[in-house]
Scaffold this motif. Sequence first.
Motif, mmCIF file in Angstrom:
data_model
loop_
_atom_site.group_PDB
_atom_site.id
_atom_site.type_symbol
_atom_site.label_atom_id
_atom_site.label_comp_id
_atom_site.label_asym_id
_atom_site.label_seq_id
_atom_site.Cartn_x
_atom_site.Cartn_y
_atom_site.Cartn_z
ATOM 1 N N ASN A 201 42.754 41.924 45.235
ATOM 2 C CA ASN A 201 41.795 43.018 45.034
ATOM 3 C C ASN A 201 40.620 42.586 44.164
ATOM 4 O OD1 ASN A 201 43.131 44.892 46.612
ATOM 5 N ND2 ASN A 201 44.426 45.614 44.934
ATOM 6 N N SER A 202 40.922 41.798 43.135
ATOM 7 C CA SER A 202 39.848 41.303 42.258
ATOM 8 C C SER A 202 38.910 40.379 43.029
ATOM 9 C CB SER A 202 40.447 40.550 41.064
ATOM 10 O OG SER A 202 41.189 41.427 40.248
ATOM 11 N N ALA A 203 39.482 39.526 43.871
ATOM 12 C CA ALA A 203 38.682 38.589 44.659
ATOM 13 C C ALA A 203 37.788 39.337 45.652
ATOM 14 C CB ALA A 203 39.606 37.628 45.416
ATOM 15 N N ILE A 204 38.339 40.392 46.262
ATOM 16 C CA ILE A 204 37.559 41.193 47.215
ATOM 17 C C ILE A 204 36.402 41.896 46.500
ATOM 18 C CG2 ILE A 204 37.646 43.222 48.734
ATOM 19 C CD1 ILE A 204 40.555 42.413 49.409
ATOM 20 N N LEU A 205 36.698 42.429 45.321
ATOM 21 C CA LEU A 205 35.681 43.128 44.531
ATOM 22 C C LEU A 205 34.572 42.166 44.088
ATOM 23 C CD1 LEU A 205 35.002 45.912 43.284
ATOM 24 C CD2 LEU A 205 36.229 45.180 41.224
ATOM 25 N N LEU A 206 34.974 40.962 43.648
ATOM 26 C CA LEU A 206 34.009 39.947 43.207
ATOM 27 C C LEU A 206 33.115 39.509 44.365
ATOM 28 C CD1 LEU A 206 33.018 38.075 40.924
ATOM 29 C CD2 LEU A 206 34.783 36.433 41.631
#
Length: 378
Positions: A364-369
Amino acid sequence: MDKFVVSARKYRPANFETVVGQAHITTTLKNAIKNNHLAQAFLFCGPRGVGKTTCARILAKTINCQNLTEEGEACNTCDSCSAFNNQTSFNIHELDAASNNSVDDIRSLVDQVRFPPQYGKYKIYIIDEVHMLSNQAFNAFLKTLEEPPSYAIFILATTEKHKIIPTILSRCQIFDFNRISVKDISLHLDKIAKKESIEAEPEALHLISQKADGALRDALSIFDLIVTYSLGHKVTYKDTIENLHILDYDYYFKVTDVLFAENISETLMVFNEILKKGFDGHNFIVGLSEHFRNVLVCRDPATVSLLEVTDTIQKKYIEQATKVSESFLLTALQISNQCDLGYKSSKNQRLHVEITLMKLAKINSAILLAAELKKKVA
């Protein structure tokens, strides 16, 4: 004390109607018998435990029945059916090609074919595991298989159709047996449980059906094992997962929730608990991949039918599908699949799985970034 008979033998189908999951085969055979369109040679092929030999025996009995029913079934009361049921019929011959695969064995069979039946219309020869015959034996069989006497019918059964030479295949009417669906196996086990006065939980029967991998005989063997293992003549979900050493669905639901919440420490603790219970890391990651796939198909009502689980478990999948995003599931499937491919070559397999779980927890963090970087570039 009565001798115990395994369920696979005790409940072996006695007519076409009771054959499980092979309606396309049984309907064709019944029509062939009713219309007198019988081929001189049949080839039954398919995976183990799906009813090839059983259908061969039912066909052999029905062909010689003296009082066929309107549905094309054997009457089970005439002299021919009684002789078959008592295993005293001289018109039906079974040969196990696994142990009788030489030229001499086939020549002996060919010599028997020359003599017409003493009673009844046909002599039927059932050859099981026919792919085990040597090339020389196949060649010795060719002429008889192509032009047998009018009273001779051959029924060949095999799990490995590709090993049979083309000249044999071209002389046979080929029937391909399907793997039996989880639903059909589960329903059949439920009927047997009721006949035996066994209390069986639907989730347990469904798990047994999945473990059988399309083979009804395997499912019945597992069912007997669980009944023997369980106390009080019951088949419970808990006893089944313990005996078959299968990870409970709840573990996968829990892992998915903590991964989506980006809780790395909790994920590693759950994985450690799984390893302590004696489960293999590879089996866990394969099971987790399958779980992600199941959650993904539950995101669309049109694909929910692809999920082969009980209604109770299906509701859990649908509930989790509303919480987890599609992008998370697609990325998780890719990462877990890479872990599966590289597991056996890894020197530290536990660390290999743990790194995968850490990556999954940061999806989720990677997608948001990635979304933020895209905005900046734009």
